[in-house]
Scaffold this motif. Structure first.
Motif, PDB file in Angstrom:
ATOM      1  N   SER A 159     -10.841   1.881 -15.334  1.00 45.21           N
ATOM      2  CA  SER A 159      -9.786   1.496 -16.272  1.00 45.21           C
ATOM      3  C   SER A 159      -8.799   2.632 -16.487  1.00 45.21           C
ATOM      4  CB  SER A 159     -10.403   1.085 -17.609  1.00 45.21           C
ATOM      5  OG  SER A 159     -11.166   2.148 -18.162  1.00 45.21           O
ATOM      6  N   GLY A 160      -9.207   3.879 -16.218  1.00 40.42           N
ATOM      7  CA  GLY A 160      -8.323   5.014 -16.411  1.00 40.42           C
ATOM      8  C   GLY A 160      -7.484   5.370 -15.209  1.00 40.42           C
ATOM      9  N   SER A 161      -7.590   4.583 -14.137  1.00 35.83           N
ATOM     10  CA  SER A 161      -6.831   4.888 -12.924  1.00 35.83           C
ATOM     11  C   SER A 161      -5.332   4.733 -13.151  1.00 35.83           C
ATOM     12  CB  SER A 161      -7.270   3.957 -11.791  1.00 35.83           C
ATOM     13  OG  SER A 161      -6.439   4.093 -10.658  1.00 35.83           O
ATOM     14  N   ALA A 162      -4.561   5.633 -12.540  1.00 28.42           N
ATOM     15  CA  ALA A 162      -3.095   5.544 -12.636  1.00 28.42           C
ATOM     16  C   ALA A 162      -2.545   4.479 -11.713  1.00 28.42           C
ATOM     17  CB  ALA A 162      -2.467   6.890 -12.304  1.00 28.42           C
ATOM     18  N   GLY A 163      -3.350   4.006 -10.760  1.00 33.73           N
ATOM     19  CA  GLY A 163      -2.873   2.960  -9.874  1.00 33.73           C
ATOM     20  C   GLY A 163      -3.460   3.065  -8.479  1.00 33.73           C
ATOM     21  N   TYR A 164      -3.003   2.167  -7.637  1.00 38.00           N
ATOM     22  CA  TYR A 164      -3.444   2.097  -6.234  1.00 38.00           C
ATOM     23  C   TYR A 164      -2.235   2.206  -5.329  1.00 38.00           C
ATOM     24  CZ  TYR A 164      -4.705  -0.099  -1.800  1.00 38.00           C
ATOM     25  OH  TYR A 164      -4.863  -0.366  -0.466  1.00 38.00           O
ATOM     26  N   ILE A 165      -2.367   3.015  -4.271  1.00 37.94           N
ATOM     27  CA  ILE A 165      -1.304   3.129  -3.269  1.00 37.94           C
ATOM     28  C   ILE A 165      -1.955   2.960  -1.899  1.00 37.94           C
ATOM     29  CG2 ILE A 165       0.640   4.479  -2.427  1.00 37.94           C
ATOM     30  CD1 ILE A 165       0.414   6.227  -4.931  1.00 37.94           C
ATOM     31  N   GLY A 166      -1.586   1.923  -1.182  1.00 36.73           N
ATOM     32  CA  GLY A 166      -2.174   1.683   0.129  1.00 36.73           C
ATOM     33  C   GLY A 166      -1.810   0.305   0.645  1.00 36.73           C
ATOM     34  N   LEU A 167      -2.550  -0.155   1.644  1.00 35.58           N
ATOM     35  CA  LEU A 167      -2.282  -1.455   2.237  1.00 35.58           C
ATOM     36  C   LEU A 167      -2.676  -2.587   1.298  1.00 35.58           C
ATOM     37  CD1 LEU A 167      -3.555  -1.067   5.918  1.00 35.58           C
ATOM     38  CD2 LEU A 167      -1.432  -0.241   4.890  1.00 35.58           C
ATOM     39  N   ASP A 168      -2.078  -3.742   1.523  1.00 33.64           N
ATOM     40  CA  ASP A 168      -2.544  -4.971   0.890  1.00 33.64           C
ATOM     41  C   ASP A 168      -3.714  -5.455   1.751  1.00 33.64           C
ATOM     42  OD1 ASP A 168      -3.000  -7.647   0.179  1.00 33.64           O
ATOM     43  OD2 ASP A 168      -0.938  -7.904  -0.482  1.00 33.64           O
ATOM     44  N   ASN A 169      -4.932  -5.180   1.291  1.00 32.68           N
ATOM     45  CA  ASN A 169      -6.108  -5.442   2.120  1.00 32.68           C
ATOM     46  C   ASN A 169      -6.420  -6.931   2.268  1.00 32.68           C
ATOM     47  OD1 ASN A 169      -7.064  -2.642   2.764  1.00 32.68           O
ATOM     48  ND2 ASN A 169      -6.964  -2.506   0.541  1.00 32.68           N
ATOM     49  N   ARG A 170      -5.944  -7.737   1.331  1.00 36.69           N
ATOM     50  CA  ARG A 170      -6.084  -9.185   1.506  1.00 36.69           C
ATOM     51  C   ARG A 170      -5.259  -9.642   2.708  1.00 36.69           C
ATOM     52  NH1 ARG A 170      -3.500 -13.888   0.148  1.00 36.69           N
ATOM     53  NH2 ARG A 170      -4.888 -15.684  -0.236  1.00 36.69           N
ATOM     54  N   LYS A 171      -4.038  -9.150   2.793  1.00 30.42           N
ATOM     55  CA  LYS A 171      -3.206  -9.507   3.938  1.00 30.42           C
ATOM     56  C   LYS A 171      -3.787  -8.971   5.241  1.00 30.42           C
ATOM     57  CE  LYS A 171       1.246  -9.936   1.550  1.00 30.42           C
ATOM     58  NZ  LYS A 171       2.629  -9.397   1.421  1.00 30.42           N
ATOM     59  N   ALA A 172      -4.356  -7.766   5.192  1.00 25.43           N
ATOM     60  CA  ALA A 172      -4.929  -7.176   6.401  1.00 25.43           C
ATOM     61  C   ALA A 172      -6.083  -8.032   6.909  1.00 25.43           C
ATOM     62  CB  ALA A 172      -5.407  -5.748   6.111  1.00 25.43           C
ATOM     63  N   GLY A 173      -6.976  -8.459   6.010  1.00 22.86           N
ATOM     64  CA  GLY A 173      -8.111  -9.281   6.422  1.00 22.86           C
ATOM     65  C   GLY A 173      -7.694 -10.624   6.983  1.00 22.86           C
ATOM     66  N   ARG A 174      -6.746 -11.263   6.347  1.00 20.58           N
ATOM     67  CA  ARG A 174      -6.288 -12.573   6.824  1.00 20.58           C
ATOM     68  C   ARG A 174      -5.503 -12.431   8.133  1.00 20.58           C
ATOM     69  NH1 ARG A 174      -6.911 -16.892   3.485  1.00 20.58           N
ATOM     70  NH2 ARG A 174      -5.206 -18.011   4.492  1.00 20.58           N
ATOM     71  N   THR A 175      -4.775 -11.344   8.281  1.00 23.59           N
ATOM     72  CA  THR A 175      -4.054 -11.119   9.531  1.00 23.59           C
ATOM     73  C   THR A 175      -5.031 -10.917  10.685  1.00 23.59           C
ATOM     74  OG1 THR A 175      -2.174 -10.148   8.368  1.00 23.59           O
ATOM     75  CG2 THR A 175      -2.394  -9.625  10.702  1.00 23.59           C
ATOM     76  N   ALA A 176      -6.104 -10.173  10.432  1.00 23.27           N
ATOM     77  CA  ALA A 176      -7.132  -9.971  11.467  1.00 23.27           C
ATOM     78  C   ALA A 176      -7.763 -11.308  11.859  1.00 23.27           C
ATOM     79  CB  ALA A 176      -8.193  -9.004  10.957  1.00 23.27           C
ATOM     80  N   ALA A 177      -8.039 -12.157  10.873  1.00 24.79           N
ATOM     81  CA  ALA A 177      -8.620 -13.475  11.162  1.00 24.79           C
ATOM     82  C   ALA A 177      -7.653 -14.342  11.951  1.00 24.79           C
ATOM     83  CB  ALA A 177      -9.006 -14.150   9.850  1.00 24.79           C
ATOM     84  N   TRP A 178      -6.388 -14.305  11.568  1.00 25.07           N
ATOM     85  CA  TRP A 178      -5.352 -15.057  12.299  1.00 25.07           C
ATOM     86  C   TRP A 178      -5.325 -14.634  13.766  1.00 25.07           C
ATOM     87  CZ3 TRP A 178      -1.073 -12.786  14.656  1.00 25.07           C
ATOM     88  CH2 TRP A 178      -0.105 -13.667  15.147  1.00 25.07           C
ATOM     89  N   ALA A 179      -5.361 -13.327  14.010  1.00 28.05           N
ATOM     90  CA  ALA A 179      -5.307 -12.827  15.386  1.00 28.05           C
ATOM     91  C   ALA A 179      -6.547 -13.243  16.170  1.00 28.05           C
ATOM     92  CB  ALA A 179      -5.160 -11.307  15.375  1.00 28.05           C
ATOM     93  N   LEU A 180      -7.739 -13.058  15.591  1.00 32.24           N
ATOM     94  CA  LEU A 180      -8.969 -13.390  16.309  1.00 32.24           C
ATOM     95  C   LEU A 180      -9.076 -14.884  16.589  1.00 32.24           C
ATOM     96  CD1 LEU A 180     -11.762 -11.126  14.754  1.00 32.24           C
ATOM     97  CD2 LEU A 180     -10.662 -10.930  16.973  1.00 32.24           C
ATOM     98  N   SER A 181      -8.684 -15.704  15.621  1.00 37.08           N
ATOM     99  CA  SER A 181      -8.808 -17.155  15.812  1.00 37.08           C
ATOM    100  C   SER A 181      -7.932 -17.648  16.955  1.00 37.08           C
ATOM    101  CB  SER A 181      -8.449 -17.889  14.516  1.00 37.08           C
ATOM    102  OG  SER A 181      -7.071 -17.747  14.215  1.00 37.08           O
ATOM    103  N   ARG A 182      -6.853 -16.937  17.236  1.00 33.75           N
ATOM    104  CA  ARG A 182      -5.948 -17.350  18.320  1.00 33.75           C
ATOM    105  C   ARG A 182      -6.285 -16.695  19.655  1.00 33.75           C
ATOM    106  NH1 ARG A 182      -3.915 -18.628  13.814  1.00 33.75           N
ATOM    107  NH2 ARG A 182      -2.186 -20.124  13.576  1.00 33.75           N
ATOM    108  N   LEU A 183      -6.907 -15.530  19.599  1.00 32.77           N
ATOM    109  CA  LEU A 183      -7.204 -14.814  20.840  1.00 32.77           C
ATOM    110  C   LEU A 183      -8.552 -15.184  21.450  1.00 32.77           C
ATOM    111  CD1 LEU A 183      -5.899 -11.277  19.799  1.00 32.77           C
ATOM    112  CD2 LEU A 183      -4.881 -12.791  21.512  1.00 32.77           C
ATOM    113  N   CYS A 184      -9.491 -15.649  20.618  1.00 36.93           N
ATOM    114  CA  CYS A 184     -10.808 -16.033  21.146  1.00 36.93           C
ATOM    115  C   CYS A 184     -10.671 -17.249  22.061  1.00 36.93           C
ATOM    116  CB  CYS A 184     -11.759 -16.362  19.995  1.00 36.93           C
ATOM    117  SG  CYS A 184     -12.414 -14.930  19.143  1.00 36.93           S
TER     118      CYS A 184
END
Length: 342
Positions: A159-184
């Motif tokens: 609760s005391g964190s000043a914030g988060y700086i980094g990737l949107d990991n939800r988008k990263a996971g769904r993007t990986a799934a999108w790629a695998l589902s089409r490449l398999c």
């Protein structure tokens, strides 16, 4: 004998918080001129300071920063450290020579103690860590001292964190799934390797990866993840285990460290049996080009280190100047790296 005045006494006299007094006395961060003069006047009245500190509006101090990163030895953190130093030097509001400390992902007690120790000498801490009660408590202690702690790459629930700086990991996971589902080329089992289940970035990536397959596809079975502790040797071992135990394994997703070990195991399997999976990993890694050329990795979710470092140092400087409060969330971009655009 009269007791020595404390910052709490000054805060009460000036009508401000203890954190504001700390910022003024220790020059941790800029404070409005009127507030600064009120705090210094109270400190003088109580005998806390002498004429050594001027009541005039001096130029604001530079922000002192420190970063706690992983000691995995991966290219990821070496490149990130180099870019952090470069972009810190380019930012007028940040003090040069930030402290860079490298700790083991599972050394939670050491990480927590380091956060508390650093909060006595810096204004801002950037932190890569698993979500653990000891770490979250230490962040709260740092906040009480007026120090802002940002989680980098992996979110924290503190609760005391000043914030988060980094990737949107939800988008990263769904993007990986999108790629695998089409490449398999055919449905089958998909393996997942995680560094640690307490890394919220990896947990979010995994959940989002699974949700995409639930919504969009059928015929795939996603296995329970194996843990590699961000370690190349353990990741190689886990990959060999997946290959041996699941002859119908068609794909692999690795949203964690240890990718060099994964590539090593996949190259050995290709040479031995000519078997290839459809693989999406997070990068960068040293052997990325070979992995793509050999066809053992199809796609990397790629962190541009210069972009990340610029975004992180810029956000820290901006919040320092504006005296930002609350939990600031900043999502930085990622790229898809393939053999065709490497």
């Amino acid at each position: 004998m009269a007791s020595t005045p404390t910052m709490t006494d000054i805060a009460r006299e000036a009508g401000v918080g203890v954190a504001t007094v700390d910022r003024v006395i220790n020059q941790r961060a800029p404070v409005k001129a009127a507030t600064r003069q009120r705090v210094l006047a109270a400190a003088r009245t109580l005998g806390f300071i002498s004429d050594k500190i001027s009541l005039s509006a001096d130029s604001p101090p530079s922000c002192r920063t420190a970063y706690i990163l992983l000691d995995s030895g991966a290219v990821f953190y070496r490149e990130f450290s180099e870019q952090l130093l470069l972009h810190t030097a380019r930012c007028d509001r940040l003090a040069n020579d930030p402290e860079l400390i490298y700790l083991n992902v599972n050394a939670t007690e050491t990480i927590a103690a380091t956060i508390i120790a650093l909060s006595d000498r810096v204004d801002v801490i950037g932190l890569v860590a698993i979500d653990h009660p000891l770490v979250n408590h230490a962040i709260g202690v740092a906040r009480e001292k007026g120090v802002r702690v940002y989680s980098l790459f992996s979110e924290l629930t503190a609760s005391g964190s000043a914030g988060y700086i980094g990737l949107d990991n939800r988008k990263a996971g769904r993007t990986a799934a999108w790629a695998l589902s089409r490449l398999c080329q055919q449905p089958g089992k998909i393996g997942i390797l995680l560094g640690d289940h307490r890394f919220l970035c990896q947990e979010t990536s995994e959940i989002s990866f699974r949700s995409y397959f639930r919504e969009k596809t059928s015929g795939f079975t996603i296995l329970e993840p194996l843990r590699c502790h961000e370690d190349d040797r353990l990741a190689e071992q886990a990959t060999r285990e997946l290959l041996a135990n699941h002859p119908d394994l068609v794909a692999l997703y690795v949203p964690s460290g240890g990718v060099e070990g994964v590539v090593k195991a996949l190259l050995a399997e290709k040479q031995r049996t000519n078997r290839l999976l459809t693989v999406v990993c997070h990068g960068p890694i040293a052997s990325a080009q070979r992995a793509l050329l050999e066809g053992v990795v199809e796609v990397f979710i790629w962190h541009r280190m210069a972009t990340l470092a610029a975004g992180i140092t810029g956000a820290i400087a901006e919040d320092f100047d504006s005296q930002a409060r609350g939990n600031q969330q900043r999502y930085l971009p990622f790229e898809l790296m393939t053999l065709e655009n490497f």
